[in-house]
Each structure stands twice: as C-alpha cells, then as structure tokens.
Design a protein around this motif. Structure first.
Motif, PDB file in Angstrom:
ATOM      1  N   ARG A 111      12.356   6.430   1.215  1.00  0.00           N
ATOM      2  CA  ARG A 111      12.794   5.664   0.047  1.00  0.00           C
ATOM      3  C   ARG A 111      12.620   4.167   0.273  1.00  0.00           C
ATOM      4  N   LEU A 112      12.995   3.727   1.472  1.00  0.00           N
ATOM      5  CA  LEU A 112      12.897   2.308   1.823  1.00  0.00           C
ATOM      6  C   LEU A 112      11.441   1.826   1.792  1.00  0.00           C
ATOM      7  N   THR A 113      10.547   2.594   2.441  1.00  0.00           N
ATOM      8  CA  THR A 113       9.145   2.183   2.503  1.00  0.00           C
ATOM      9  C   THR A 113       8.510   2.247   1.120  1.00  0.00           C
ATOM     10  N   GLY A 114       8.996   3.137   0.271  1.00  0.00           N
ATOM     11  CA  GLY A 114       8.473   3.221  -1.095  1.00  0.00           C
ATOM     12  C   GLY A 114       8.724   1.924  -1.841  1.00  0.00           C
ATOM     13  N   VAL A 115       9.940   1.397  -1.709  1.00  0.00           N
ATOM     14  CA  VAL A 115      10.304   0.156  -2.400  1.00  0.00           C
ATOM     15  C   VAL A 115       9.492  -1.015  -1.833  1.00  0.00           C
ATOM     16  N   VAL A 116       9.415  -1.105  -0.496  1.00  0.00           N
ATOM     17  CA  VAL A 116       8.663  -2.198   0.131  1.00  0.00           C
ATOM     18  C   VAL A 116       7.183  -2.089  -0.234  1.00  0.00           C
ATOM     19  N   ALA A 117       6.643  -0.868  -0.198  1.00  0.00           N
ATOM     20  CA  ALA A 117       5.224  -0.663  -0.523  1.00  0.00           C
ATOM     21  C   ALA A 117       4.936  -1.109  -1.956  1.00  0.00           C
ATOM     22  N   LEU A 118       5.846  -0.815  -2.872  1.00  0.00           N
ATOM     23  CA  LEU A 118       5.640  -1.222  -4.268  1.00  0.00           C
ATOM     24  C   LEU A 118       5.615  -2.753  -4.384  1.00  0.00           C
ATOM     25  N   ALA A 119       6.599  -3.407  -3.732  1.00  0.00           N
ATOM     26  CA  ALA A 119       6.648  -4.877  -3.761  1.00  0.00           C
ATOM     27  C   ALA A 119       5.344  -5.439  -3.189  1.00  0.00           C
ATOM     28  N   TYR A 120       4.877  -4.836  -2.088  1.00  0.00           N
ATOM     29  CA  TYR A 120       3.642  -5.285  -1.448  1.00  0.00           C
ATOM     30  C   TYR A 120       2.435  -5.077  -2.375  1.00  0.00           C
ATOM     31  N   ILE A 121       2.366  -3.927  -3.031  1.00  0.00           N
ATOM     32  CA  ILE A 121       1.214  -3.643  -3.896  1.00  0.00           C
ATOM     33  C   ILE A 121       1.162  -4.644  -5.052  1.00  0.00           C
ATOM     34  N   VAL A 122       2.330  -4.943  -5.637  1.00  0.00           N
ATOM     35  CA  VAL A 122       2.380  -5.921  -6.730  1.00  0.00           C
ATOM     36  C   VAL A 122       1.873  -7.285  -6.231  1.00  0.00           C
ATOM     37  N   PHE A 123       2.361  -7.696  -5.062  1.00  0.00           N
ATOM     38  CA  PHE A 123       1.955  -8.963  -4.448  1.00  0.00           C
ATOM     39  C   PHE A 123       0.448  -8.976  -4.162  1.00  0.00           C
ATOM     40  N   HIS A 124      -0.039  -7.896  -3.565  1.00  0.00           N
ATOM     41  CA  HIS A 124      -1.440  -7.759  -3.165  1.00  0.00           C
ATOM     42  C   HIS A 124      -2.368  -7.773  -4.388  1.00  0.00           C
ATOM     43  N   VAL A 125      -1.979  -7.059  -5.427  1.00  0.00           N
ATOM     44  CA  VAL A 125      -2.819  -7.009  -6.633  1.00  0.00           C
ATOM     45  C   VAL A 125      -2.832  -8.389  -7.307  1.00  0.00           C
ATOM     46  N   TYR A 126      -1.677  -9.058  -7.269  1.00  0.00           N
ATOM     47  CA  TYR A 126      -1.624 -10.405  -7.849  1.00  0.00           C
ATOM     48  C   TYR A 126      -2.546 -11.359  -7.084  1.00  0.00           C
ATOM     49  N   ARG A 127      -2.529 -11.265  -5.751  1.00  0.00           N
ATOM     50  CA  ARG A 127      -3.343 -12.188  -4.939  1.00  0.00           C
ATOM     51  C   ARG A 127      -4.837 -11.842  -5.004  1.00  0.00           C
ATOM     52  N   THR A 128      -5.209 -10.665  -5.474  1.00  0.00           N
ATOM     53  CA  THR A 128      -6.639 -10.283  -5.473  1.00  0.00           C
ATOM     54  C   THR A 128      -7.135 -10.011  -6.901  1.00  0.00           C
ATOM     55  N   GLY A 136     -10.331 -15.797 -13.488  1.00  0.00           N
ATOM     56  CA  GLY A 136     -11.778 -15.680 -13.339  1.00  0.00           C
ATOM     57  C   GLY A 136     -12.268 -16.047 -11.945  1.00  0.00           C
ATOM     58  N   ARG A 137     -11.326 -16.030 -10.966  1.00  0.00           N
ATOM     59  CA  ARG A 137     -11.703 -16.357  -9.588  1.00  0.00           C
ATOM     60  C   ARG A 137     -12.393 -15.156  -8.956  1.00  0.00           C
ATOM     61  N   GLU A 138     -13.452 -15.423  -8.223  1.00  0.00           N
ATOM     62  CA  GLU A 138     -14.173 -14.306  -7.616  1.00  0.00           C
ATOM     63  C   GLU A 138     -13.387 -13.742  -6.421  1.00  0.00           C
ATOM     64  N   VAL A 139     -13.221 -12.407  -6.411  1.00  0.00           N
ATOM     65  CA  VAL A 139     -12.518 -11.759  -5.301  1.00  0.00           C
ATOM     66  C   VAL A 139     -13.550 -11.402  -4.244  1.00  0.00           C
ATOM     67  N   ASN A 140     -13.461 -12.052  -3.092  1.00  0.00           N
ATOM     68  CA  ASN A 140     -14.439 -11.795  -2.042  1.00  0.00           C
ATOM     69  C   ASN A 140     -13.835 -12.044  -0.663  1.00  0.00           C
ATOM     70  N   PHE A 141     -14.674 -11.989   0.331  1.00  0.00           N
ATOM     71  CA  PHE A 141     -14.246 -12.166   1.729  1.00  0.00           C
ATOM     72  C   PHE A 141     -13.513 -13.497   1.920  1.00  0.00           C
ATOM     73  N   GLN A 142     -14.078 -14.558   1.323  1.00  0.00           N
ATOM     74  CA  GLN A 142     -13.518 -15.904   1.496  1.00  0.00           C
ATOM     75  C   GLN A 142     -12.079 -15.966   0.952  1.00  0.00           C
ATOM     76  N   LEU A 143     -11.880 -15.362  -0.224  1.00  0.00           N
ATOM     77  CA  LEU A 143     -10.537 -15.356  -0.816  1.00  0.00           C
ATOM     78  C   LEU A 143      -9.532 -14.681   0.126  1.00  0.00           C
ATOM     79  N   MET A 144      -9.954 -13.552   0.679  1.00  0.00           N
ATOM     80  CA  MET A 144      -9.098 -12.818   1.621  1.00  0.00           C
ATOM     81  C   MET A 144      -8.863 -13.635   2.888  1.00  0.00           C
ATOM     82  N   ALA A 145      -9.927 -14.263   3.379  1.00  0.00           N
ATOM     83  CA  ALA A 145      -9.836 -15.026   4.627  1.00  0.00           C
ATOM     84  C   ALA A 145      -8.870 -16.199   4.477  1.00  0.00           C
ATOM     85  N   ILE A 146      -8.927 -16.882   3.326  1.00  0.00           N
ATOM     86  CA  ILE A 146      -8.025 -18.019   3.095  1.00  0.00           C
ATOM     87  C   ILE A 146      -6.574 -17.527   3.053  1.00  0.00           C
TER      88      ILE A 146
END
Lengths: 214, 250
Positions: A111-128, A136-146
C-alpha cells in the motif's frame, strides 16, 4: 442479535467489487506491469549514448495512434489502478504492531509503495511527457541529463523506481493468488522468492538506467 | 512457577455494550497447570481487585476447555488465542486479557460473533439434503479428499483469523477466511458440490473473497492449523472459473 452488517443499499463500488478488484489486479500486470518493463528496456538505450537514445525516443514519439495508445494503454489503466487502489487503502486497517509477520509487513509495504509510486509517476510524467504537451519542449537525453544531474531529482527518481519495482514484484505475487494460480503454501513461498527476485532486478535495473544519464 | 505464588492479571472490563471500557488488575494464587480460564474461575470465587476493592467477577465465555469449541477466544498479551489452552506458566505478567476487537463487545471479555454465523449462512456452509424419502447412500469420497476435508472441518468458528485480519473490521463487509475455507470444504464434498455455484456466487458478492488483501495473518494465528491461505487460493481459482463461465455464458 444485531450483527455488524451494514444493511443499507450497497453503493456501486460495493456491488461490483468482485469485477473491480479483478480488473485492478489484472491492470497492474497488463498493461501497466508490461509497460513498465518495456519502458525500462527502451530507456536502457541510454547506455548507447545520447544520439542512439534520442533516435529511439524519436521513433517512439512518431508511432501511429500515439495519443490513443498513451491514453488507453498507459494513462487510463494507471488512473484506474490508482483510484481503485485508494479505495482498497480505505478498506484496510493495518495491524503490523500486533501481528508483525513478514506477509503482513508486505501487505503494508504494498500500500505504501503504491502511494509513493503514484506520486513519483505524476512527478515523472510532468517532468517529461507533459513538458512536450504543455510547453512543446523536446523530450530527449539532454532533458533527462539536466534533470538527473540535480541530486534531489535523482533521489526522487531512485526512490520512485524502488517503489515501482516493489509494487510490481509483490503485486505479481498477490496477482497469482488473486486469480487462484498459486494455491498451496509451497507454491506461494516459491512464487514469493521469484517475485522478490523480480523486485530486486527491476530496482537495480532502473537505478542503473538512471546512472547512464549522468 | 510454585504453587501459592501470586499471578497478576490486567483485565478489560465493560458493564454493557454501550458502557465505556476500563481496566482492572487482579491477583490470584497459582496452582500447577493453571490456565487463563482457571485463573478467571479463581477471580470469580473472590471478585476483588489486586488492591482489595470488591468488584463484579469478569464475564467470559468457555465451553469445551480443550480448544475445540472456540468460545473462550480472547486477546491474551496482545495475541488472539483460546484462554483454555493458554497456560499461565508460559505467559509474561501482568497477563493482559482483552475481548476480540473485531466483534461487538457485550461485556468484559464476551463478544457477539453473530457476524461469523451470518457469513456461514450467506455462503450456505452445509450440505442440503432435506427430504421425506430415503436418498440412499451418497457418493463415495476418496481417502485423499477425506484427508483434505478433515483439515478444513476442524474449524471451530473461533474468530482468530478475523481478529488478525487487517481487511476484517466493522467498516468492511469482508466475510473472512473462516467462511471462505468452509466454501472450499463443502465444495469438496460430492453432494455439497451440487450447490458449489451458489456458494461461489455468494463469494463474488459484496464482502466476498475479493476483499482478501493477502496479509496472510489468518493462517499464522489459526489454532487448528487450517491451511486458510490455500483455501483462499483454491476458492479464488473456483471463483475465477465460475466468473469466466458466467461472463461467456456457459
């Protein structure tokens, strides 16, 4: 004698809980679990350098029916799994203090990891992905690296990946019982070891991918 | 422990279902082989707290005194078990006695386990063989099936599995491991199997088997060592098959 049963008309969630629960269980493996494995694999191209990685990402971004697939195979199943997950969360009353057995701890961690995983997925999808859709920012290696060069983001990703890996591994163990595939004590013990292996491998694999961006 | 030595108890008290709970301490003189029921009987002879104040004797339920009826189930030093098989010599003091928390508390250590009986009624945990004429001998049961059924038939509806279950509480309708295991038992019986579909149907409804969260405390605390998690897995499989048949219409 009065019983503890609630005799008011059951709501939609209660009336259909069998199918909703089975759908929740299935959606965690197909398509979500399968997508996570594919996503890890596709991101492993980071070890072949920025150019090759960008080629793969670019090719994926250009697949036909991209929006429908992202919505139907990734976003909606995750949304359903998360929403029904919160309903499941509400119906549980953890008791690890009184009954500190391993499986009981795993019940809490799931249950705990489910909640954390959801928060992480929302954060991750927002950042990518959302950077592309919103700005309209291109999602690529550089974006991830920064992003990953910032220690706090790297830490968020690492914690998120470990939680996703646990939730998937332990969820697979639970899936096998929920559908009645592993029944005997021995079958459930062996499958728990295999699923532990899947959790550890996915966690190590995911963090290894992260390190390839910096 | 020597005879005559004092044993200290801390007992949950409640006058009636709506009264607030409180705690009282008691001391009884030990005798060899004393179990928790024996100690409660000693308190009953002279109902006074450890500091000498007269009080009402704590109420509890007991019947068989050999761990086959389940009626004396309570929470002893934080663990749910039968009071008859809880030997004082094996318990750390003060020995704390609480009623099970998952059922309505009627008085002191007594609870109302009607919800368990309702669960058994809901799934039809019996073999219906009513009739006015002789039905003849039933179908033969293989020794292998008998062995499996025997393990399941030992359930005494004590409630340990439910007390330890994080999915079973007053806000949930979960039927719990005991009733699910009884569905396996009666579906295993050749005559009982004739009503297997009805039982599975009941377990697909509200509070059914899908409420299980796989915390697996049930199998750990079961005093009769019933393979409850195997029963849940087996019933999940039966329900899966039943659901697919229903979905496809055969």
């Amino acid at each position: 004698m009065s019983s503890s049963f609630n005799n008011t008309a059951p709501g939609f969630l209660v009336r259909n809980e069998f199918w909703l629960k089975r759908l929740h269980s299935l959606s965690g493996i197909l398509p979500i679990g399968a997508y996570v494995v594919f996503h890890f694999f596709q991101n492993s191209y980071a070890q072949h350098g920025p150019e090759r990685y960008n080629e793969v990402v670019h090719a994926l971004q250009g697949i036909p029916y991209r929006f429908i697939l992202e919505l139907g195979v990734i976003a909606l199943p995750i949304l359903y799994h998360a929403l029904y997950g919160f309903a499941i969360l509400r119906w549980g009353a953890p008791n690890v203090r009184a009954y500190p057995y391993l499986a009981n701890w795993r019940y809490v961690f799931q249950r705990l990891t489910g909640v954390v995983a959801l928060a992480y997925i929302v954060f991750h999808v927002y950042r990518t992905t959302m950077q592309d859709y919103l700005y309209g920012r291109e999602v690529n290696f550089q974006l991830m690296a920064i992003d990953l060069s910032q220690p706090w983001i790297f830490l968020c990703y690492a914690i998120g990946i470990v939680c996703v890996a646990y939730h998937f591994g332990n969820g697979l163990w639970s899936f096998l019982i929920t559908w009645g595939i592993t029944r005997g004590e021995r079958a459930q013990r062996v499958s728990s070891l295999i699923c532990l292996g899947i959790f550890v491998s996915m966690a190590v694999w995911g963090i290894h991918i992260l390190t390839r961006f910096i | 422990m020597n005879s005559g030595k004092n044993v200290r108890f801390r007992i949950h008290r409640r006058e009636n279902p709506s009264a607030p709970p409180r705690w009282e301490e008691f001391e009884v003189s030990y005798y060899p082989g004393m179990n928790v029921i024996g100690a409660l009987m000693e308190i009953q002879k002279n109902p006074a707290t450890a500091d000498g104040k007269p009080t009402t004797p704590p109420a509890w339920e007991a019947n068989c005194l050999e761990e086959v009826c389940g009626s004396c189930t309570m929470v002893i030093n934080g663990a749910v078990r039968q009071a008859c098989s809880a030997l004082v010599v094996n318990l750390s003091q003060p020995i704390e006695l609480r009623p099970m928390s998952k059922f309505p508390n009627l008085r002191d250590l007594k609870v109302d386990r009607s919800r368990m009986f309702e669960g058994l009624k809901k799934v039809g945990a019996w073999v219906p063989l009513d009739g006015t004429h002789a039905l003849g001998a039933g179908p033969k049961v293989s020794p292998e099936t008998q062995q499996k059924a025997y393990a399941l038939s030992r359930c005494m509806t004590c409630g340990c599995c439910l007390e330890a279950c994080p999915q079973y509480h007053s806000r949930s309708q979960f039927i719990g491991a005991a009733a699910i295991s009884q569905v396996r038992l009666f579906n295993l019986h050749p005559s009982g199997a004739m009503n297997a579909g009805e039982r599975l149907e009941a377990l697909m409804g509200p509070g059914g088997v899908s409420n299980c969260g796989n915390a697996q405390n049930c199998v750990k605390v079961c005093p009769k060592e019933i393979p409850l998690t195997t029963s849940i897995g087996e019933v999940e499989w039966q329900v899966t098959q039943h659901a697919i048949k229903k979905l496809l219409g055969f």
